[in-house]
Write a protein that holds these residues in place. Structure first.
Motif, short mmCIF file in Angstrom:
data_model
loop_
_atom_site.label_atom_id
_atom_site.label_comp_id
_atom_site.label_asym_id
_atom_site.label_seq_id
_atom_site.Cartn_x
_atom_site.Cartn_y
_atom_site.Cartn_z
N HIS A 154 78.82 -17.02 45.89
CA HIS A 154 79.63 -17.33 47.07
C HIS A 154 81.11 -17.27 46.69
O HIS A 154 81.52 -17.86 45.69
CB HIS A 154 79.27 -18.73 47.58
N GLU A 191 84.18 -30.98 44.82
CA GLU A 191 84.09 -30.01 45.92
C GLU A 191 82.98 -28.98 45.67
O GLU A 191 82.20 -28.65 46.57
CB GLU A 191 85.43 -29.27 46.10
N ILE A 217 79.59 -28.28 47.94
CA ILE A 217 79.19 -26.96 48.47
C ILE A 217 77.75 -26.65 48.03
O ILE A 217 76.91 -26.22 48.82
CB ILE A 217 80.15 -25.85 47.99
N TYR A 259 74.59 -28.33 49.90
CA TYR A 259 73.99 -27.79 51.14
C TYR A 259 72.68 -27.07 50.82
O TYR A 259 71.72 -27.15 51.57
CB TYR A 259 74.96 -26.84 51.85
N SER A 270 76.02 -23.13 39.67
CA SER A 270 77.06 -22.45 40.48
C SER A 270 77.44 -21.13 39.81
O SER A 270 77.66 -20.13 40.49
CB SER A 270 78.27 -23.36 40.68
#
Ligand code: PRP
Ligand code: URA
Length: 212
Positions: free
Chosen positions: A12, A38, A42, A45, A185
């Protein structure tokens, strides 16, 4: 790295943007801490897609309707101290009453083996969905030790959230614990001779808490 069914790597632009700032050696402690939170929010979700919900009746100004709410008490966040602590608020922002257990571990600087120095978990953790939090997955030793301990005390539903992982660590967790879903991530290139992730971001605990 081979594709593992139990590993999800985020793809992303918003995460890539924030990880780029996180890596920068000139990013200070306050910004570093906020970015960790942060990015965790993200990622949450996706991670929270599989949490249990229950039906509730809600009165809108116009009528009563059946809705769904997450069973917050069915979730336990377990940060691996110290650095994992930096991720807790990222999920508490969304689910403020999720219980938190703590596992304290550090890597022995010569052997790189994880040493456990603290453990305090919610009483009924065996019945909860456990979200293990640690920004860095390097050799995978700390994550595997934490997962093994959680399984030993009876936890059956465990997932792991990491911000940055090295292929060797991801592989170790994915193959040793195929029942544990790993959310990452960013996948980095490799480890250096001191088992630091490259390009990485340095020592996450030190950058979060200003200890070096
Ligand atoms: C870091 C990190 C992980 C571990 C990852 O913690 O937060 O817990 O190293 O390395 P591994 O995959 O090779 O086990 P560290 O031991 O530096 O402790 P700290 O969080 O207290 O700084
Ligand atoms: N722990 C960290 O904080 N950073 C690394 O690169 C590896 C382990």
């Amino acid at each position: 790295m081979k594709n593992y069914e139990n590993v999800m790597i985020f793809d992303h632009p918003l995460i890539r943007h924030k990880v780029a700032i996180l890596r920068d050696k000139n990013t200070g402690m306050k910004d570093f801490r906020e970015l960790i939170e942060e990015i965790t929010t993200i990622m949450a979700y996706e991670v929270l897609k599989e949490v249990p919900t229950h039906k509730v009746m809600v009165e809108t100004p116009l009528e009563t309707c059946e809705q769904e709410k997450i069973v917050e008490k069915s979730i336990a966040l377990v940060p691996i101290l110290r650095a994992g602590l930096g991720m807790v608020n990222g999920i508490h922002t969304l689910l403020p009453t999720a219980k938190v257990g703590h596992i304290g571990m550090y890597r022995d600087e010569t052997t790189m083996e994880p040493q456990t120095y603290y453990c305090k978990l919610p009483d009924d953790i065996q019945h909860k969905k456990v979200i293990l939090l640690d920004p860095m997955l390097a050799t995978g030793g700390s994550a595997c030790a934490a997962i093994e301990y959680l399984k030993k005390i009876g936890c059956k539903d465990i997932c792991l959230m990491d911000i940055i992982g090295a292929p060797v660590g991801v592989q170790k967790v994915a193959e040793t614990h195929p029942d544990v879903k790993v959310y990452l991530s960013t996948l980095d290139r490799e480890l250096n001779d001191h088992c630091y992730i490259l390009p990485g971001l340095g020592d996450a605990g030190d950058r979060l808490y200003g200890t070096k």
